[in-house]
Write an enzyme that holds these catalytic residues in place. Structure first.
Site, PDB file in Angstrom:
ATOM      1  N   MET A  80      -0.054  -2.050  -1.596  1.00 51.14           N
ATOM      2  CA  MET A  80       0.865  -2.180  -0.520  1.00 51.14           C
ATOM      3  C   MET A  80       0.585  -3.828   0.148  1.00 51.14           C
ATOM      4  O   MET A  80      -0.273  -4.467  -0.145  1.00 51.14           O
ATOM      5  CB  MET A  80       0.564  -1.353   0.781  1.00 51.14           C
ATOM      6  CG  MET A  80       0.768   0.216   0.502  1.00 51.14           C
ATOM      7  SD  MET A  80       0.632   1.339   1.625  1.00 51.14           S
ATOM      8  CE  MET A  80       1.736   0.883   2.738  1.00 51.14           C
ATOM      9  N   HIS A  81       1.552  -4.055   0.983  1.00 53.20           N
ATOM     10  CA  HIS A  81       1.479  -5.372   1.994  1.00 53.20           C
ATOM     11  C   HIS A  81       1.608  -6.590   1.146  1.00 53.20           C
ATOM     12  O   HIS A  81       1.717  -7.420   1.675  1.00 53.20           O
ATOM     13  CB  HIS A  81      -0.004  -5.336   2.646  1.00 53.20           C
ATOM     14  CG  HIS A  81      -0.450  -3.946   3.094  1.00 53.20           C
ATOM     15  ND1 HIS A  81       0.476  -3.131   3.946  1.00 53.20           N
ATOM     16  CD2 HIS A  81      -1.603  -3.322   3.011  1.00 53.20           C
ATOM     17  CE1 HIS A  81      -0.144  -2.310   4.439  1.00 53.20           C
ATOM     18  NE2 HIS A  81      -1.417  -2.074   3.833  1.00 53.20           N
ATOM     19  N   ASP A 237       0.580   2.941  -2.444  1.00 54.57           N
ATOM     20  CA  ASP A 237      -0.400   3.613  -3.324  1.00 54.57           C
ATOM     21  C   ASP A 237      -0.933   5.110  -2.911  1.00 54.57           C
ATOM     22  O   ASP A 237      -0.987   6.017  -3.463  1.00 54.57           O
ATOM     23  CB  ASP A 237      -1.552   2.798  -3.844  1.00 54.57           C
ATOM     24  CG  ASP A 237      -2.001   2.089  -2.553  1.00 54.57           C
ATOM     25  OD1 ASP A 237      -1.540   2.307  -1.338  1.00 54.57           O
ATOM     26  OD2 ASP A 237      -2.935   0.994  -2.722  1.00 54.57           O
TER      27      ASP A 237
END
Length: 487
Positions: A80-81, A237
């Site tokens: 992520m991110h 995830d």
């Protein structure tokens, strides 16, 4: 029909192929490397993700050509991110800044000062790991790159663009950008405005179990697929892993002992606790949310100690299990990479306290394992502060191979932990399930079921009082050490 799950991780790409009954038919992976050009920086070249995806799927095709040819759906999961920036010609502007990059701490402070309602809208504290502060850092330090931004995509969504030519993300991954109104599941103009962006810079939003496009003709030809598979929205995830492990009903959760540690629980409603640094995100299935307590060094802490003392990590856990009778004098704070939940302190550092001439590799390993268990307990504490109760808990991750470690955690949480039968129920498997749902229209909760359970680890009632006492010492140490460091 078959269904493919792709997980774009930090250390590698994994591909899992399942059949209509959800049975794994094959898997393949390809490694990735992380670039750290300066202290606190963590980057990857998005082209490397694509090379790894092609390599993994090509391997599956070589091993299972008929099953690949019958592919009807694809699901995506990933780290992520990460900020993947495209210009107006869809060229990558710079290396992607990853989830574990901490360069944008100052920008987090600026974002919260600019919009006092940020935490209520986003459901989360502004942290350097999120996507939005990274863009402010680029605006400040790389203005030429900032001026070229046409689209911002998360890692798995850049892969989606190359697979299908669409700009799309799912709700769970979008919730980790700090641009999403998490309760209402839509982009927030107010949050975007802080970074000088608008919805035009964002991908379209779909639920993780909904279609987001179809595989391109060129890739269908490459992999011998007659009819283009649908591509599901997918998930971040942990949300995808929850679909793989069956943590989709409210109150169901998992504890993950991987490089980092996660205590995850599915919710029926948006339930933030920003004061405790709880992550409150959308789930990868509709009308569902989830909360996470996240700490950054779980098995990483034990691996660090193993390197330090020149022993194998598994051998250390076995030595601790040999005569374990509860906490000793040594206490370990597992903040080797800073900490998220509950302190949100990127500058926190790990510590050993209570060392003596009797301390050795085994007693220190015991303290490390207990410290990680107490970090999980910290996560449970702040989830409880948000009004959340975890009804069932399943163990995942490499550290869950240690029955003693799970017993420590079960004792501290005061609840049993289920251990599934051998198998991989991670992000790639969960993504494949989402691909199946998008292709068939099946009920997500009917597909995302729990695996068969091999055994259940119960709390040790005889050790609870000793752990309670040690946990209180553990909690007191963080404040005392941070105060000393500040002087």
């Amino acid at each position: 029909m078959t269904y493919l799950g792709l997980d774009i991780g930090t250390s590698g790409v994994k591909a899992v192929l399942i059949d209509e009954e959800g049975r794994a038919l094959g898997e393949a992976s390809a490694p990735l490397a992380v670039s750290r050009p300066r202290p606190g920086f963590s980057e990857q070249d998005p082209a490397d993700w694509w090379t790894a995806v092609l390599a993994a799927v090509d391997t599956l095709k070589a091993q299972h050509p008929e099953a690949i040819a019958a592919m009807a759906g694809i699901g995506l999961s990933g780290q992520m991110h990460g900020a993947t920036l495209l210009d107006q010609d869809n060229r990558v502007i710079r290396p992607a800044i990853l989830w574990n990059d901490v360069r944008s701490a100052a920008e987090c402070v600026e974002m919260e000062a600019a919009l006092p309602t940020l935490r209520q809208i986003a459901g989360n504290i502004a942290m350097p790991g999120f996507t939005a502060p990274k863009i402010l850092w680029i605006k400040k330090h790389e203005p030429d790159n900032y001026a070229r931004i046409a689209k911002v995509l998360l890692p798995k969504d850049y892969i989606r663009f190359l697979l299908a030519g669409t700009y799309v993300t799912d709700m769970s991954d979008a919730a980790g950008t700090l641009w999403l109104d998490v309760e209402y599941r839509g982009w927030s103009d107010d949050l975007l405005a802080i970074t000088g962006l608008s919805t035009a810079h964002m991908p379209a939003l779909v639920e993780g179990s909904e279609p987001s496009g179809h595989l391109s003709v060129e890739l269908c030809r490459r992999w011998g697929i007659a009819q283009a598979p649908v591509i599901a929205g997918g998930g971040g995830d942990n949300a995808a892993s929850a679909c793989g492990i069956g943590a989709v009903e409210p109150g169901t959760g998992f504890v993950s002992l991987g490089t980092s540690g996660v205590l995850f629980v599915s919710n029926e409603k948006f339930s933030p606790n920003t004061e405790g640094a709880v992550h409150a995100f959308c789930h990868a299935i509709p009308k569902t949310w989830h909360q996470m307590g996240v700490f950054l060094s779980a098995t990483d802490s034990l691996n660090w100690l193993a390197r330090l003392v020149g022993q194998d990590a598994a051998a250390l856990t076995e030595a601790v299990a040999g005569d374990y009778a509860g906490p000793g004098e040594e206490i370990f704070l597992p903040y080797l990479s800073g900490e998220r939940t509950p302190y949100n302190n990127a500058n926190a550092r790990g510590s050993f306290v209570g060392l003596s001439h009797l301390s050795n590799a085994t007693t220190m390993a015991r303290a490390v394992m207990e410290g990680v268990a107490y970090a999980v307990r910290d996560c449970q504490r702040v989830l409880s502060d948000a009004g959340t109760t975890i009804d069932t808990l399943i163990a995942v991750g490499g550290g869950s191979k240690s029955e003693l470690w799970l017993e420590m955690i079960a004792t501290n949480l005061g609840m049993a932990i289920a251990v599934p039968e051998d198998g991989d129920f991670g992000g790639a498997f969960g993504a494949a399930r989402l691909g199946l749902i998008a292709a068939t229209g099946a009920d997500p909760k009917a597909v995302c079921t729990q695996p068969k359970i091999k055994k259940t680890i119960d709390p040790r009632a005889d050790l609870r009082a000793a752990h309670d006492k040690q946990y209180q010492r553990y909690r007191a140490l963080y404040g005392a050490i941070e105060e000393a460091r500040a002087q």
